[in-house]
Design an enzyme around this catalytic site. Sequence first.
Site, PDB file in Angstrom:
ATOM      1  N   ASP A   1       0.842  -1.195   0.000  1.00 32.08           N
ATOM      2  CA  ASP A   1       0.000   0.000   0.000  1.00 32.08           C
ATOM      3  C   ASP A   1       0.880   1.248   0.000  1.00 32.08           C
ATOM      4  O   ASP A   1       2.048   1.206   0.417  1.00 32.08           O
ATOM      5  CB  ASP A   1      -0.886   0.036   1.257  1.00 32.08           C
ATOM      6  CG  ASP A   1      -1.870  -1.119   1.295  1.00 32.08           C
ATOM      7  OD1 ASP A   1      -2.174  -1.667   0.222  1.00 32.08           O
ATOM      8  OD2 ASP A   1      -2.322  -1.456   2.412  1.00 32.08           O
TER       9      ASP A   1
HETATM   10  N1  URA Z   1      -1.203  -5.938   3.903  1.00 38.03           N
HETATM   11  C1  URA Z   1      -1.717  -4.679   3.902  1.00 38.03           C
HETATM   12  O1  URA Z   1      -2.780  -4.431   4.484  1.00 38.03           O
HETATM   13  N2  URA Z   1      -1.034  -3.719   3.265  1.00 38.03           N
HETATM   14  C2  URA Z   1       0.155  -3.920   2.633  1.00 38.03           C
HETATM   15  O2  URA Z   1       0.737  -2.982   2.084  1.00 38.03           O
HETATM   16  C3  URA Z   1       0.666  -5.230   2.647  1.00 38.03           C
HETATM   17  C4  URA Z   1      -0.026  -6.223   3.290  1.00 38.03           C
END
Ligand code: URA
Length: 230
Positions: free
Chosen positions: A101
């Site tokens: 993310d």
């Molecule tokens: N899980 C998440 O919620 N976000 C990420 O960036 C990676 C794994």
Amino acid sequence: MRLDFFIANATDLSRKDAKRAIGKGRVERNGHPCRQASASVEAEDTITLDGASLALPGQRYLMLFKPEGVISATTDSNQPTALDLLPAGLRDGLHIAGRLDKDTTGLLLLTTDGAWSHRITAPRAACRKTYRVGLDEPISRDAISQLETGVMLKDESAPTLPAGVQLIDDRTMELTIQEGRYHQIKRMMAAVGHHVSALHRLRIGDITLDADLAPGEYRDLTLDEIRSVS
Ligand code: URA
């Protein structure tokens, strides 16, 4: 690329042995011994080990310390991408093996090798990913045991696979999962009543984010790291 990484990538030598070979003067750059492991190798340089010319294998494999605020995409007209952090000459043909993310930091793997990245991202590969998770509130024993058993995510029909949980302190833990569902860690924590305040990926399979990298920096993977994904 640093000379020691070049040697480790182009031969069977570990990075330590590559440094040793460089220190002993066995490596020449453009016909002259080069004893500096950190010397840089450019595309036009000729590198030899014990007189034999070396070339990098065709595919490229990199790790990047993804900083916050950068999206896991190859191009975007509005926002900075992970690929923007690499020199223009290095970007061609690279894709990301396992996105993060925008607000998540840590280990991002980039490669030109689709078969290799498939072994990381395919659900059947069950590749382990370890995250350091920061929480707003102290975590309860009950929440930990739910994560270890598997939790039902909102709008999904099957529970998550059992996760590995290692408590660092009462608001920080390392969580290891084998799946790659959308926003998986944040949704798992929401399912056990917690909000994630910070998320950082430490490891994918046996590849650990290099402690020498600062946010935004990258390096080539070593041959051992590349081969660990099988
Ligand atoms: N899980 C998440 O919620 N976000 C990420 O960036 C990676 C794994």
